[in-house]
Scaffold this motif. Sequence first.
Motif, short mmCIF file in Angstrom:
data_model
loop_
_atom_site.label_atom_id
_atom_site.label_comp_id
_atom_site.label_asym_id
_atom_site.label_seq_id
_atom_site.Cartn_x
_atom_site.Cartn_y
_atom_site.Cartn_z
N SER A 1 -17.14 -3.31 3.72
CA SER A 1 -17.34 -4.70 3.30
C SER A 1 -16.39 -5.05 2.15
O SER A 1 -15.82 -6.14 2.10
N GLY A 2 -16.22 -4.09 1.24
CA GLY A 2 -15.28 -4.31 0.14
C GLY A 2 -13.85 -4.43 0.62
O GLY A 2 -13.08 -5.26 0.12
N LEU A 3 -13.47 -3.60 1.62
CA LEU A 3 -12.10 -3.67 2.15
C LEU A 3 -11.79 -5.02 2.76
O LEU A 3 -10.67 -5.51 2.67
N ARG A 4 -12.80 -5.64 3.41
CA ARG A 4 -12.56 -6.96 3.98
C ARG A 4 -12.21 -7.97 2.87
O ARG A 4 -11.37 -8.85 3.07
N ARG A 5 -12.80 -7.81 1.72
CA ARG A 5 -12.51 -8.70 0.59
C ARG A 5 -11.16 -8.37 -0.05
O ARG A 5 -10.51 -9.24 -0.62
N VAL A 6 -10.75 -7.11 0.06
CA VAL A 6 -9.41 -6.73 -0.39
C VAL A 6 -8.37 -7.37 0.53
O VAL A 6 -7.36 -7.91 0.07
N GLU A 7 -8.62 -7.32 1.84
CA GLU A 7 -7.70 -7.91 2.81
C GLU A 7 -7.54 -9.41 2.60
O GLU A 7 -6.46 -9.97 2.82
N GLU A 8 -8.61 -10.06 2.14
CA GLU A 8 -8.55 -11.50 1.91
C GLU A 8 -8.00 -11.85 0.54
O GLU A 8 -7.89 -13.03 0.19
N GLY A 9 -7.68 -10.83 -0.26
CA GLY A 9 -7.11 -11.09 -1.59
C GLY A 9 -8.13 -11.51 -2.63
O GLY A 9 -7.77 -12.02 -3.69
N ILE A 10 -9.42 -11.28 -2.34
CA ILE A 10 -10.48 -11.69 -3.27
C ILE A 10 -10.59 -10.71 -4.43
O ILE A 10 -10.80 -11.09 -5.58
N SER B 1 -13.90 1.79 -7.19
CA SER B 1 -14.68 2.18 -8.37
C SER B 1 -16.15 1.81 -8.23
O SER B 1 -17.02 2.50 -8.75
N VAL B 2 -16.43 0.74 -7.51
CA VAL B 2 -17.81 0.27 -7.37
C VAL B 2 -18.55 0.96 -6.24
O VAL B 2 -19.73 1.29 -6.34
N THR B 3 -17.86 1.19 -5.13
CA THR B 3 -18.54 1.78 -3.98
C THR B 3 -18.47 3.31 -3.98
O THR B 3 -19.13 3.96 -3.17
N ALA B 4 -17.66 3.88 -4.86
CA ALA B 4 -17.58 5.34 -5.03
C ALA B 4 -17.32 6.05 -3.72
O ALA B 4 -17.97 7.03 -3.37
N THR B 5 -16.38 5.53 -2.94
CA THR B 5 -16.06 6.11 -1.63
C THR B 5 -14.64 6.68 -1.67
O THR B 5 -13.79 6.18 -2.39
N ILE B 6 -14.37 7.69 -0.85
CA ILE B 6 -13.08 8.38 -0.70
C ILE B 6 -12.91 9.42 -1.80
O ILE B 6 -13.00 9.12 -2.96
N ASN C 1 -5.73 7.28 4.07
CA ASN C 1 -7.15 7.49 3.75
C ASN C 1 -8.02 6.26 3.93
O ASN C 1 -9.24 6.36 3.91
N ILE C 2 -7.40 5.10 4.08
CA ILE C 2 -8.18 3.85 4.09
C ILE C 2 -7.98 3.11 5.41
O ILE C 2 -6.85 2.89 5.84
N GLY C 3 -9.07 2.70 6.01
CA GLY C 3 -8.98 1.91 7.23
C GLY C 3 -8.86 0.43 6.91
O GLY C 3 -9.83 -0.32 7.01
N ILE C 4 -7.66 0.01 6.51
CA ILE C 4 -7.47 -1.37 6.08
C ILE C 4 -6.43 -2.03 6.97
O ILE C 4 -5.44 -1.40 7.39
N ASN C 5 -6.64 -3.29 7.29
CA ASN C 5 -5.81 -3.99 8.27
C ASN C 5 -4.71 -4.81 7.62
O ASN C 5 -4.44 -5.94 8.02
N THR C 6 -4.07 -4.28 6.60
CA THR C 6 -2.96 -4.98 5.95
C THR C 6 -2.10 -3.97 5.21
O THR C 6 -2.58 -2.90 4.83
N LEU D 1 0.84 -1.20 0.00
CA LEU D 1 0.00 0.00 0.00
C LEU D 1 0.87 1.25 0.00
O LEU D 1 1.90 1.31 0.70
N ARG D 2 0.48 2.22 -0.81
CA ARG D 2 1.20 3.49 -0.80
C ARG D 2 0.85 4.29 0.45
O ARG D 2 -0.20 4.08 1.06
N GLU D 3 1.72 5.22 0.83
CA GLU D 3 1.55 5.98 2.05
C GLU D 3 0.24 6.75 2.08
O GLU D 3 -0.48 6.77 3.08
N GLU D 4 -0.11 7.37 0.93
CA GLU D 4 -1.36 8.15 0.88
C GLU D 4 -2.58 7.24 0.99
O GLU D 4 -3.63 7.64 1.52
#
Length: 569
Positions: free
Chosen positions: A547-556, A564-569, A481-486, A474-477
Amino acid sequence: MRKRLGELLVEAGIITKEQLKKAISYQKEHGLRLGEALIQLEIISEGKMIKALGKQLGIPYYSFEEGRLSPAKDQELDKLVPYDFAIKHVVLPLSRELTTLTVAVFDPTDLIVIDNLQRITGCEIKVVISTKKDILRAINKFYGELNIIKNAMKRTYEDTEEADITIETGKEKTEEISLNRLVAEAEEAPVVKLVDLIIRQAIQQGASDIHIEPFHNRLSLRYRIDGVLYEVPPPSFTLHLALVSRIKILSHMDIAEKRLPQDGSFTVKTENKIVDLRVSTLPTIHGEKVVIRILDKERVPLQLAQLGFLPAELEVVKKGISFPYGLIFLTGPTGSGKSTTLYATLNELRSSAKNIITVEDPVEYKIDGVNQVRVDTEIGLTFAQAMRAFLRQDPDIILVGEVRDLETAEMCLRASLTGHLVLSTLHTNDAASAVNRLIDLGIPRYLVASSLRLIIAQRLVRKLCISCKEARELREEERKNIGINTNIVYQAKGCDKCSYIGYKGRTIVVEAILIDDEIRELIYQKASASELMDLAKSKGTLSLFESGLRRVEEGITSLEEVMSVTATI
């Protein structure tokens, strides 16, 4: 250019002689190119190697993300460099100026490929350099996602005569052709084979829709795969009338009617399975556009556990549908998978002890043991009219395809308050907004609060191809901006198993709000959608983005796809 790749990299100080010897040994053992061996041994990354090589040789570096790998249009570059040659040797023609052809390559030291290019094109070759991944993505985009059918289509219509007669009448063209002749052309072997080929190829590629669109002197053919439309090499424009007529005949439409939209359907059997096709025609200024929706039940999981819910989300959904009565709504835009989730829910609830009735527009999938009714507005059979009849049919569970107006909403509400479980859909951006949508339709707030049991908002995201997805930091920026656990996420790469897209298949991201006493009290108090969502989050509900971030964390899936789908941030 006469030097070998290894020599150039050693001279540039990018690799050592010892590393080169190791890579050459690995190359001979596995039958690879030297560059591939260096990358697989993790001696150097592809991007670093290509950039350094370009700098060493004085060759411009082009990247896909910057949009520089976009071949010039209207130069017939696909005929100059055939798709088979381009994909085999990983080369992409970019532009032609007089007798000079600019081509993107990933190994400019491969003089055999460059000499072959010069021979087949008759042009002097000017090379630019890019990564293999970027060139393959650009080839896929330029030649068409499903280029495999190009030659087959050519064989189908190459001997067909140009039969259409057009007469200029001012600004527009009007076709003048007899009905008998149109039917005859539609039943000719080349046209029959062409329609079969288009449908069969779409099913094999996992497409959900086929778009056949006429424009000025050309025909466009596109398949929607995993929610994205891809261009396919089209048939000749001269076959448009016969092609549309053949589809209309199969769909039991009026082939003489070209001024009004029409709907129809038919069924095909391919690879020992039955597939339902829903057809829609639309008159445009250049002729009739046809869209064929492919309803392949075998490709659509109609089980809740197979849709991609996280365990906590699935628990909430199962708890919500376990109520004997009340309202359950699925929300989201068209194409977000609401109908599939509804059908999977019915499958979960279906039993011989329950009477289940649905009213849909149209019925997409037939479910054994469920009474399904299709809306027909021409005879007055609307959602609301069907609901009135349903209440006299002793139902336990009622599914209404969509709540579009106050009358339908009131009938659903009445059914839910008289001991029935009612499932339906709404068009809202998130789950909490469904409350205000019902109130805006005219339903009293206290009735909304007392009848709602569960609201699910959902979107579909493409799944990364498991054969080629690659990790990145993950890049620093992004971290800020993202609350992701990885710190490591996966991104699309592209391989032959996913047609060099990087994605294969789709899964859902959801926002599921179970209506309990606290949320019900907030609705009574005229709380806003954001206040309802804040309370739901405190109880464990994830937003669509979370919910999308959890799937990103799992590599799905990838972070880019979720954003692009959730139009967030």
